[in-house]
Design an enzyme around this catalytic site. Sequence first.
Site, PDB file in Angstrom:
ATOM      1  N   LYS A  20      -7.076   3.386   8.271  1.00 33.60           N
ATOM      2  CA  LYS A  20      -6.125   4.398   7.800  1.00 33.60           C
ATOM      3  C   LYS A  20      -6.727   5.798   7.846  1.00 33.60           C
ATOM      4  O   LYS A  20      -6.067   6.761   8.250  1.00 33.60           O
ATOM      5  CB  LYS A  20      -5.676   4.057   6.381  1.00 33.60           C
ATOM      6  CG  LYS A  20      -4.801   2.817   6.294  1.00 33.60           C
ATOM      7  CD  LYS A  20      -4.462   2.475   4.854  1.00 33.60           C
ATOM      8  CE  LYS A  20      -3.578   1.229   4.776  1.00 33.60           C
ATOM      9  NZ  LYS A  20      -3.278   0.849   3.373  1.00 33.60           N
ATOM     10  N   SER A  66       0.802  -1.224   0.000  1.00 33.06           N
ATOM     11  CA  SER A  66       0.000   0.000   0.000  1.00 33.06           C
ATOM     12  C   SER A  66       0.837   1.277   0.000  1.00 33.06           C
ATOM     13  O   SER A  66       0.291   2.366  -0.155  1.00 33.06           O
ATOM     14  CB  SER A  66      -0.943   0.003   1.205  1.00 33.06           C
ATOM     15  OG  SER A  66      -0.212  -0.026   2.410  1.00 33.06           O
TER      16      SER A  66
END
Length: 932
Positions: free
Chosen positions: A865, A822
Amino acid sequence: MGTNGGRPTKLSLVPLPKGSVLLPGATLRIPVSNRPDLANLLSSLLDRTNAIRRDANSITFGCVPLCSPYLSKDGQHVIDNGTVDEDKKEEFESLEAGQARKEDLYRYGTLGKVIGVQRRAYSEPHLLVQGVQRLTVRRVLRERPFFEAECILHDEKETPLNDRETAELFQQLRQLSRELLTLLRYTSLIPNTGGPRLSPLIARKFELIITKSDLAQAGRLADVMADIAESGLEDKLRVLAAFDVKTRLERVVDILNKQNQIIRGSVKFTTISTDNIPPASVLDISQIDPRIRDLLSRRGIPGASGTPPPGLGGRNNEADEKESNELDELQQRLKDAQLSPEAQKVADKEMRRLRKMMPVNQEYGVIRTYLENLADIPWTKVTEDKLGPETLKAARKQLDDDHYGLEKIKKRLLEYLAVLRLKQSTNQGLEQQISILTKELDNSGGDIEKDIPSLPESDRAAIESKLNALTSKRTVDKSPILLLVGPPGTGKTSLARSVATALGRKFHRISLGGVRDEAEIRGHRRTYVAAMPGVIVNGLKKVGVANPVFLLDEIDKIGGPNFQGDPSAAMLEVLDPEQNHTFVDHYINIPIDLSKVLFIATANSLDTIPAPLLDRMETIQLSGYTTVEKRHIAKRHLLPKQIRANGLSDGQVVLSDDVIDKTTTSYTRESGVRNLERELGSICRYKAVQFADATDSAKLESYNPVVTVDDLEEILGIERFDEEIAEKHGRPGVVTGLVAYSTGGQGSILFIEVADMPGSGRVQLTGKLGDVLKESVEVALTWVKAHSFELGLTSDPNEDIMKNRSLHVHCPSGAIPKDGPSAGLAHTIGLISLFSGKAVPPKLAMTGEVSLRGRVMPVGGIKEKLIGALRAGVTTVLLPHQNRKDVKDVPEEVSNGLEIIYVKHIWEAIRHIWPDAHWPGQHHMDFVESRL
């Protein structure tokens, strides 16, 4: 001296050893050593006797036992009310017969006749004395060198032959006497029983006495049996004091009853009996040593071989009657259990075998245990599902009250409830129609008396066809099999219990962690010793209904194939909706319907669950709790629970949202809330100490229930985890990425730092990076090198941007392992920022995987996140366009606090990061491809 039938007589007395009592007709051994009084008495008696008549049998004297402190003064009643003087107890314990005083002598005694002297090897000599008749000590004339007293000798009273109660007591005495002799004989054959023993010769002698005794000799028989029985000193003293035959019989019957019960308590008895054993006494022949049992069997002793003696039939005593009653009760339990047809057939067969079998048979206990297990299984008994208009609303409220979040599992359970309710409504309508048609079919034959004609055959066939069609439309409830997968501490186990409460069903938890034996699931076969059903059947027996909620906890930790079988394979039949209605436990060996059971399994990972087993379950993923969810859980559940657990009341500990968030992020890093609950408990205990001090010092007004963020370091210590905060100023080569912790539930920002230096094109990676993360750096560098001319980083398309240059990519917090794809977008932007000299806005963060063609691909952990980004002070986030759907799960306060930009390509990201900058190759964004 002779007897005088009630006139006073002067007699020499011998105090008997402590605990000894001589009864008329009995024999007693009196030790001679350390008894100067006895030696002086015998010498005096021999001197008085004529030389012609001088022999042992001519010597008589009074044998008086020592008095017990537990008897009343008249010697007739036992003192058991706790009023016995402790000094008297100690004095009696230390008393010796040779040093006895007249106060220590019992009021009653027995005239004894010396019948011989006995001395065995390596033992002291004993005087053998036989009891003749009872006496009463009126007055002690002297104590030394031996006792002399004025006594009254009592002849045996005649037994009233016409007294019915006396006759009944005598018959009871004979029966109990035979029983005692038989028990003593059989316990002599069993090793290590620790009980009294009786040789066959002596037992035979006493049997003759019992047989030949009639009612006129009832008193004599009572004395003999009281002497045989092992009883306390007080009991025998009361028998000695009982001159009345009826009273004596009552006391001896009580003694024999106690003795028989004691022997029965020390040996296991069954329904084996012999002609010589009275109906109330039975013995387990299997306890006798096999060699002795074989010898007894060869000698023809009935019952020694383990089979009932001829003519007894095994059902002629109280134990057998009790056994028969218990079998009748078991039969009724089987009837009440409403067994399935197959189970009923097996139960009837086994019950017939059981009734024909003796309890001593080894198979008896096996069959009985099996039938008891059959009766305990809930074959048809279910918990009625009360499904009404308020059912879904009440279930939703129950789930929300018990757990915050977890919307996926709540949605699935409410769907199950809705389907269950609709099926129930459909079945109720069908049942009404079936009832009407059944009634019509019953009346189709007509009624001659009421002049009702019968239906034609065609109409009857039509009704039957319609009835069959309606019957086939009945819906059968097949409960779903759910698998909750998520990190530890996220409420999987407690959620299953909450589901049972919401459904109104019974709950049972089965822990599968560490199960290595297939038999634990499916049970042992009946051929094994101590075989029992498996955990599934035992769970059904425990809850007592056929439709409970079963929690299969830690199914991912169940053992695999081994020499004991494969437990995970045994679960295949249990968790298959198409098969579990005929689940067969090895012990029961009869199909059991598990289709009504709602199975909820829990696991932390899917990796260790076999594919066939996983395919049978409906998997529901439970992610870790976010910081926002943990805040709500702490306020609604954890904090009130800890306040009560630490003796405080509501309002005596007050925590703001900032304090809870600080505790969550700086002192815990977990997917669940277990450590958070521990930290909240520490805070409550700290405040409990303050509250107790304020209360003790009468300064309750000084107590402050509010806990601030500044107090946490004093209460919980130094922060265990540092939270990254967005920087205020940007600089080239530094990019803010987003990370979701592997523990689940929490996310944060991650700075990616890129620096260059003179070199040969080498790339150095630090920060404890995983292989996937290293590869994402290589992909990012390749894309930047391939598009360096379009990016304006080189003046020549063929120029290598890494010529005479080396790179160092670092991710801070080097002790924490980092991995995953990511950070690909952040690495790419970081390289472009370094090479171009343009800084990335410090309040902007990004996440996404990058391909060699520059596409931004989706990643996981979006919810965590974004929550971490908002907490760190980030205002703008770049996300892959394909992650747009994941933002729907983000709390509203988070999505409203961030500007979320979705990008499909790196060029899009570049345009949003540096909107005012001009890139030479920007017009090629839609069609540029790799040069590789």
